[in-house]
Enzyme design. Sequence first.
Site, mmCIF file in Angstrom:
data_model
loop_
_atom_site.group_PDB
_atom_site.id
_atom_site.type_symbol
_atom_site.label_atom_id
_atom_site.label_comp_id
_atom_site.label_asym_id
_atom_site.label_seq_id
_atom_site.Cartn_x
_atom_site.Cartn_y
_atom_site.Cartn_z
ATOM 1 N N LEU A 1 0.818 -1.206 0.000
ATOM 2 C CA LEU A 1 0.000 0.000 0.000
ATOM 3 C C LEU A 1 0.858 1.265 0.000
ATOM 4 O O LEU A 1 1.717 1.447 0.874
ATOM 5 C CB LEU A 1 -0.916 0.004 1.224
ATOM 6 N N ASP A 2 0.632 2.131 -0.989
ATOM 7 C CA ASP A 2 1.292 3.444 -1.094
ATOM 8 C C ASP A 2 2.817 3.332 -1.054
ATOM 9 O O ASP A 2 3.515 4.215 -0.547
ATOM 10 C CB ASP A 2 0.821 4.380 0.034
ATOM 11 N N ASP A 3 3.365 2.244 -1.594
ATOM 12 C CA ASP A 3 4.804 2.022 -1.526
ATOM 13 C C ASP A 3 5.417 1.753 -2.898
ATOM 14 O O ASP A 3 6.558 1.297 -2.995
ATOM 15 C CB ASP A 3 5.107 0.848 -0.580
#
Length: 313
Positions: free
Chosen positions: A256-258
Site C-alpha cells: 500500500l502506497d509504496d
Amino acid sequence: MPQNQQTGTIKPRVPDTERAVLLIDCPDQKGLVARVVVLLYSQGANILHAEQHQDHELGQFFMRVEWAQASLPNSTSPTGLSDTRAKSVISTFARDFAILAEELHMRWQLYRAHQRTRVAIFCSQYLHCIADLLHRSSSGELPCEIVVIISNHREVEKLAAFHGIRFEYIPVTPATRAEAEAKQLELLESLKVELVVLARYMQILTETFVARYPAAIINVHHSFLPAFIGARPYHAAHARGVKLIGATSHYVTTELDDGPIIEQEVARISHRDQVEDLIARGRDLERIVLSRAVRWHLEHRILCYGNKTVVFD
C-alpha cells in the site's frame, strides 16, 4: 517550431507518425551510447532527443532516444512515410536492435510516438483529479484515448457523459470485492486498456489486479510519501503539526502506497491552517502530480527499476 539558425527558416515539426521512442535499461559498461547511436545512424535515423542516466551504486544504465524515421533509406515521399512503410522501418530496426540488446543484456522498449495509449480512469466521490485529466485530454495535452471511466459511486457519471466517455458503475463492498474486481478486469481486457489511472479511487486493489498491469497503474496519494500513508493523511499531518504538505503520484504495487514514485509536489502551511485548509490546498497538488505522471507515462519517459523510477526530461 524549430528554426534553422543559418537560413532563419522554420523547420516543420516531425510528424508523430514518423517518430519513435526507444527505452533502454541494462548493466552499465563502456561504449553503450556509441553502440546505440551507430546502429541508429546506420539505418538513417535522425535522433531528435537523447538522454541517459547511470546509477553508479547499482552499476545500471538507462537511456531514452527519440528519433525520426522519415530520413531512413528509401523514404522518398515528400509527405513523409506511409503508415505501412513506417511499420516496416520499426520492424527492421527492432530486429537489428534485438541482436545488440541480447549481446549487451538490455531490457528495451520501442514505441511509435503516434500510437495513443488506451486508458481507463477509476475514481470514487472526489472529482477534482478526474475533472483535470479529462480537461487535459480533451485539450490535447495528454496523448491518449480514455476508453472508460469506472467508479464505485455515481457522482462522476454526468462528467463522463459530458466528455462522451463510457461510464461503468461497479459498486464495491467487502462481500462483493472479488466479484466487482473480476468484472473490472474483464471490462479492461475487452477494451484493450493499457494504462489504469486511479484518480482518487478509494479502494485497495488486490494482488491479482496489480499483477495484470505491472508498472501500468498510476495512483495519486494525498501526502508526501513515505509520510502519512493510508487514509486521512491530511488529518494526520494536521495532528502532527507539519509545516509542509504534499502529494505523490506513483505506480501501484502490492504494498500500500509504496510503489515507485513518479512525481511529488509540496506546499508550505502554518499553525493557522486547519484540516479543511490542508485539504483545499492539497487538491491543487494532487491535480498537478497526477497529470504530470500520466503525461510522462504516455510520452514513454519513465523507467522503473527496483522501487525507483528514472524520469527523463
